[in-house]
Design a protein around this motif. Sequence first.
Motif, PDB file in Angstrom:
ATOM      1  N   THR A 215      -1.234   9.075   2.381  1.00 12.02           N
ATOM      2  CA  THR A 215      -0.443   9.020   1.240  1.00 12.02           C
ATOM      3  C   THR A 215      -1.092   8.374   0.010  1.00 12.02           C
ATOM      4  O   THR A 215      -1.762   7.473   0.583  1.00 12.02           O
ATOM      5  CB  THR A 215       0.954   8.486   1.439  1.00 12.02           C
ATOM      6  N   PRO A 216      -0.716   8.202  -1.135  1.00  6.69           N
ATOM      7  CA  PRO A 216      -1.295   7.477  -2.165  1.00  6.69           C
ATOM      8  C   PRO A 216      -0.810   5.903  -1.929  1.00  6.69           C
ATOM      9  O   PRO A 216      -1.577   5.004  -2.253  1.00  6.69           O
ATOM     10  CB  PRO A 216      -0.468   7.828  -3.336  1.00  6.69           C
ATOM     11  N   ALA A 217       0.288   5.537  -1.432  1.00  5.98           N
ATOM     12  CA  ALA A 217       0.786   4.224  -1.148  1.00  5.98           C
ATOM     13  C   ALA A 217      -0.154   3.766  -0.063  1.00  5.98           C
ATOM     14  O   ALA A 217      -0.611   2.590  -0.141  1.00  5.98           O
ATOM     15  CB  ALA A 217       2.072   4.329  -0.723  1.00  5.98           C
ATOM     16  N   GLN A 218      -0.501   4.484   1.107  1.00  2.71           N
ATOM     17  CA  GLN A 218      -1.608   4.250   2.184  1.00  2.71           C
ATOM     18  C   GLN A 218      -2.618   3.702   1.681  1.00  2.71           C
ATOM     19  O   GLN A 218      -3.365   2.785   1.805  1.00  2.71           O
ATOM     20  CB  GLN A 218      -1.546   5.157   3.155  1.00  2.71           C
ATOM     21  N   VAL A 219      -3.230   4.480   0.590  1.00  2.00           N
ATOM     22  CA  VAL A 219      -4.657   4.434  -0.048  1.00  2.00           C
ATOM     23  C   VAL A 219      -4.502   2.976  -0.887  1.00  2.00           C
ATOM     24  O   VAL A 219      -5.391   2.218  -0.704  1.00  2.00           O
ATOM     25  CB  VAL A 219      -4.916   5.565  -0.921  1.00  2.00           C
ATOM     26  N   ALA A 242       6.706   2.510   8.020  1.00  2.00           N
ATOM     27  CA  ALA A 242       5.578   3.083   9.244  1.00  2.00           C
ATOM     28  C   ALA A 242       4.286   3.469   8.514  1.00  2.00           C
ATOM     29  O   ALA A 242       3.208   2.974   8.919  1.00  2.00           O
ATOM     30  CB  ALA A 242       6.253   3.898  10.216  1.00  2.00           C
ATOM     31  N   GLN A 243       4.406   4.150   7.380  1.00  2.00           N
ATOM     32  CA  GLN A 243       2.860   4.652   6.887  1.00  2.00           C
ATOM     33  C   GLN A 243       2.424   3.612   6.079  1.00  2.00           C
ATOM     34  O   GLN A 243       1.106   3.462   6.241  1.00  2.00           O
ATOM     35  CB  GLN A 243       3.460   5.701   5.874  1.00  2.00           C
ATOM     36  N   ASN A 244       3.160   2.487   5.414  1.00  2.00           N
ATOM     37  CA  ASN A 244       2.479   1.389   4.678  1.00  2.00           C
ATOM     38  C   ASN A 244       1.741   0.494   5.812  1.00  2.00           C
ATOM     39  O   ASN A 244       0.871  -0.290   5.423  1.00  2.00           O
ATOM     40  CB  ASN A 244       3.588   0.701   4.067  1.00  2.00           C
ATOM     41  N   LEU A 245       2.160   0.525   7.038  1.00  2.00           N
ATOM     42  CA  LEU A 245       1.584  -0.443   8.088  1.00  2.00           C
ATOM     43  C   LEU A 245       0.483   0.402   8.671  1.00  2.00           C
ATOM     44  O   LEU A 245      -0.355  -0.283   9.154  1.00  2.00           O
ATOM     45  CB  LEU A 245       2.580  -0.672   9.226  1.00  2.00           C
ATOM     46  N   ASP A 246       0.397   1.439   8.483  1.00  2.00           N
ATOM     47  CA  ASP A 246      -0.702   2.451   9.118  1.00  2.00           C
ATOM     48  C   ASP A 246      -1.753   2.615   8.278  1.00  2.00           C
ATOM     49  O   ASP A 246      -2.118   3.595   7.900  1.00  2.00           O
ATOM     50  CB  ASP A 246      -0.063   3.760   9.665  1.00  2.00           C
ATOM     51  N   VAL A 247      -2.549   1.474   8.160  1.00  2.00           N
ATOM     52  CA  VAL A 247      -3.576   1.679   7.149  1.00  2.00           C
ATOM     53  C   VAL A 247      -5.280   0.979   7.845  1.00  2.00           C
ATOM     54  O   VAL A 247      -5.783   0.708   7.090  1.00  2.00           O
ATOM     55  CB  VAL A 247      -3.460   0.761   6.109  1.00  2.00           C
TER      56      VAL A 247
END
Length: 278
Positions: A215-219, A242-247
């Motif tokens: 996602t753009p937020a993950q980037v 969860a996505q924001n932590l999965d980087v």
Amino acid sequence: MSIPAIPLNTGASIPQVGAGTWPLDDAEAADVVAAAIEVGYRHLDTATRYGNETGVGEGIRRSGIAREELFVTTKLDGEFQGSDRAIAGLHAALERLGTDYVDLLLIHWPLPQRDEYVSTWRTFEKLHADGLARAIGVSNFTPAHLDRLAAETSIVPAVNQIQISPAIVRLEQRAYDVAHGIVTQSWSPLGGRKGAGSLLAEPVLVDIASRLDRTPAQVVVRWHVQQGLVVIPKSSDRARLAQNLDVFSFELSDDDLASIATLSQGPDAGVDSDREGH
């Protein structure tokens, strides 16, 4: 999930990605904090000004995770500036949080027109010595404010929490912090209160995210991580938490970083330290 930790000048360390809680109320904060801990966060950021320390404490208790496994930050705002005023402020915050100490206590804003941030910092040094704040730091301080603390007080701040995103890069401030052993932490890392949606919709970020199947937020969170920053994205949605932590399973290339650099509004873009805000 293993979250890297950044060393602090106290000898402790701070998880590089944490969960922000502004502008959640107590009920929302309790739900979000419990969910954040369940998906793997161990670093939680709140402030007395946010009005949700009680909810953050409730979320911690709901999680069932031992307090010593968590890194909890709170901040004291202008109401608590001046000699010894932060003592009652922190005691009240600890009561709301339901804990005996915080891992990091920050002066929320320098408010230089009041000329009280030095006396406030001396009070923070007492709170640190008493073990009520394992580390002490500042938020929204400029190099000039930090130079004055260095000249008139004893402890170098462990952290300076400032507004940083690909649009607001604050290179001079970050370089100062590195040179003085201060960890820089990013608030509003996904674009700020006014521009989060527009930043994450930037074609540069959308294209990189599509190519990496992210996602753009993950980037954007990954951008902060690769800059060596501590980052505290916030979301009330469990999937996005969860996505924001999965980087940590992908990297941005030099070409990606160069493309993201085109989003900068300039090295001096930022916020006014003379007023209270986030």
